[in-house]
Design a protein around this motif. Sequence first.
Motif, mmCIF file in Angstrom:
data_model
loop_
_atom_site.group_PDB
_atom_site.id
_atom_site.type_symbol
_atom_site.label_atom_id
_atom_site.label_comp_id
_atom_site.label_asym_id
_atom_site.label_seq_id
_atom_site.Cartn_x
_atom_site.Cartn_y
_atom_site.Cartn_z
ATOM 1 N N UNK A 290 -15.939 -31.496 -45.523
ATOM 2 C CA UNK A 290 -16.132 -30.452 -44.198
ATOM 3 C C UNK A 290 -17.476 -30.044 -44.044
ATOM 4 N N UNK A 291 -17.990 -29.760 -42.711
ATOM 5 C CA UNK A 291 -19.015 -29.233 -42.447
ATOM 6 C C UNK A 291 -18.890 -27.714 -42.648
ATOM 7 N N UNK A 292 -17.676 -27.183 -41.981
ATOM 8 C CA UNK A 292 -17.201 -26.003 -42.230
ATOM 9 C C UNK A 292 -15.920 -25.946 -42.141
ATOM 10 N N UNK A 293 -15.219 -24.554 -41.997
ATOM 11 C CA UNK A 293 -13.926 -24.443 -41.965
ATOM 12 C C UNK A 293 -13.525 -23.318 -41.098
ATOM 13 N N UNK A 294 -12.371 -23.291 -40.609
ATOM 14 C CA UNK A 294 -11.785 -22.403 -39.945
ATOM 15 C C UNK A 294 -10.714 -21.696 -40.354
ATOM 16 N N UNK A 295 -10.534 -20.365 -40.055
ATOM 17 C CA UNK A 295 -9.357 -19.401 -40.335
ATOM 18 C C UNK A 295 -8.963 -18.576 -39.209
ATOM 19 N N UNK A 296 -8.576 -18.701 -38.325
ATOM 20 C CA UNK A 296 -8.141 -17.976 -36.973
ATOM 21 C C UNK A 296 -7.162 -17.058 -37.246
ATOM 22 N N UNK A 297 -6.476 -16.769 -38.435
ATOM 23 C CA UNK A 297 -5.296 -16.305 -38.387
ATOM 24 C C UNK A 297 -5.133 -14.789 -37.537
ATOM 25 N N UNK A 298 -3.949 -14.572 -37.088
ATOM 26 C CA UNK A 298 -3.635 -13.073 -36.068
ATOM 27 C C UNK A 298 -3.111 -12.309 -37.070
ATOM 28 N N UNK A 299 -2.495 -12.774 -38.264
ATOM 29 C CA UNK A 299 -2.055 -11.854 -39.252
ATOM 30 C C UNK A 299 -2.055 -12.835 -40.739
ATOM 31 N N UNK A 300 -2.435 -11.900 -41.780
ATOM 32 C CA UNK A 300 -2.322 -12.969 -42.916
ATOM 33 C C UNK A 300 -2.848 -11.922 -44.024
ATOM 34 N N UNK A 301 -2.267 -12.640 -45.415
ATOM 35 C CA UNK A 301 -2.622 -12.007 -46.737
ATOM 36 C C UNK A 301 -4.116 -12.601 -46.785
ATOM 37 N N UNK A 302 -4.329 -12.803 -48.142
ATOM 38 C CA UNK A 302 -5.846 -13.364 -48.640
ATOM 39 C C UNK A 302 -5.476 -14.987 -48.820
#
Length: 391
Positions: A290-302
């Motif tokens: 991957x060139x970069x990654x996305x993590x757009x969570x509205x609610x999450x742990x680690x």
Amino acid sequence: MLLNTLLVCEDYPPDAGGISVSARRLATILSSEMNVHIVYFSRGNPVFPLTYSLREKSHSMKVYKVGPYVTGWTIPYPDELRPKVLKETNEFLLNLLFKERIDVIHGFGIQNAGSTAAYLSRCLKLPLFLSARGKDVGRDAFDGRRRGILLKKLRSANIVIAVNEWVAMLLRMNFPQIRDFVRVIPNSTEMLSEDPIYTTTKLKSYFNLDPDCPVVGFVGSLREKKNPYALWKLSEQFLKPTHGKLLLVGNLDLAEYSEAGWNMKNFDGDFVKVITTGNRADVFKLISCCDWLVFPSVDDGMANGLLEAMACARPVICSETFSDVVRNGLDGIVVSAFNHEAIVSGCWTLWNNPELRMRMGKNARERIRANFSPEVEKKNWVELYQEYQRK
């Protein structure tokens, strides 16, 4: 004399999921400093008498499987069986602990693990630590049937440990009774042991991806809290014009979203490649292409995937849920989970600036090495256990 710790887990390998991976990692790193006894619940409808087995044993670690035992709040067998299951489980563990010199008890998760850990702590008068994961505090705090049970467990602990500042904020906000007893000990990742791969051309070709087009990654199960709509907008406004791909390493149920009325055509092959794997070596290679990654969570742990991506020297675009990990502009781009245009804009910025991607990726890896390595996580836990074990 070595400290003896009992770790009661909701999930444990071979079960899949973030809690399972985190529990195994914690048990492994602690076993180099102390004796660790792990108890986890296998899934399935209970058959009495319940079975208990010693699944693993080494000089400093024992793993016991209890079950079959249905985990979670929703019990698909008659309600009168639940007390019987809990009673048999707790009696077995009490007998087990009388044979071992346990110093501290740690419930890794609040649901079944928290109940059992709290019971054992009361009976044996031992310090109790409860690890609150992302799913423990989200919707459960707003469910009248669960909130009281959750609070009772939380108040029984000497310390409640949140996996990140986001979960700690939710705990203090929803349960002010325990606000002074909440601490943060983040996850770590073993992915630092791998040497980063900076050239993606060969790996992209290996996975049948166009080496001249962007590959944006996401690691995890794409559930509602992970903000799939943001990824859908990303596929429409960035991947389509660049002929790129979203590489989703995890699970995506297209039928489920389609039944909910979503137009999933952009998620069905043209712009998304879904790979489900439990092999950690495969995860490293997939992240590295991957060139970069996305993590757009509205609610999450680690998110384990977030730490793994940064350890692989990849910049990330993430929501403010992870702002205690990702430094905006240094090792990634932090945006509001609901600002989909900013997520798309961040992708264009990274795609048009290869040098920025490289610099952010290297910063990300150093960030993980300094603050989220297994050595740092082990030090934090050992110091906490010893602090309360001495009292």
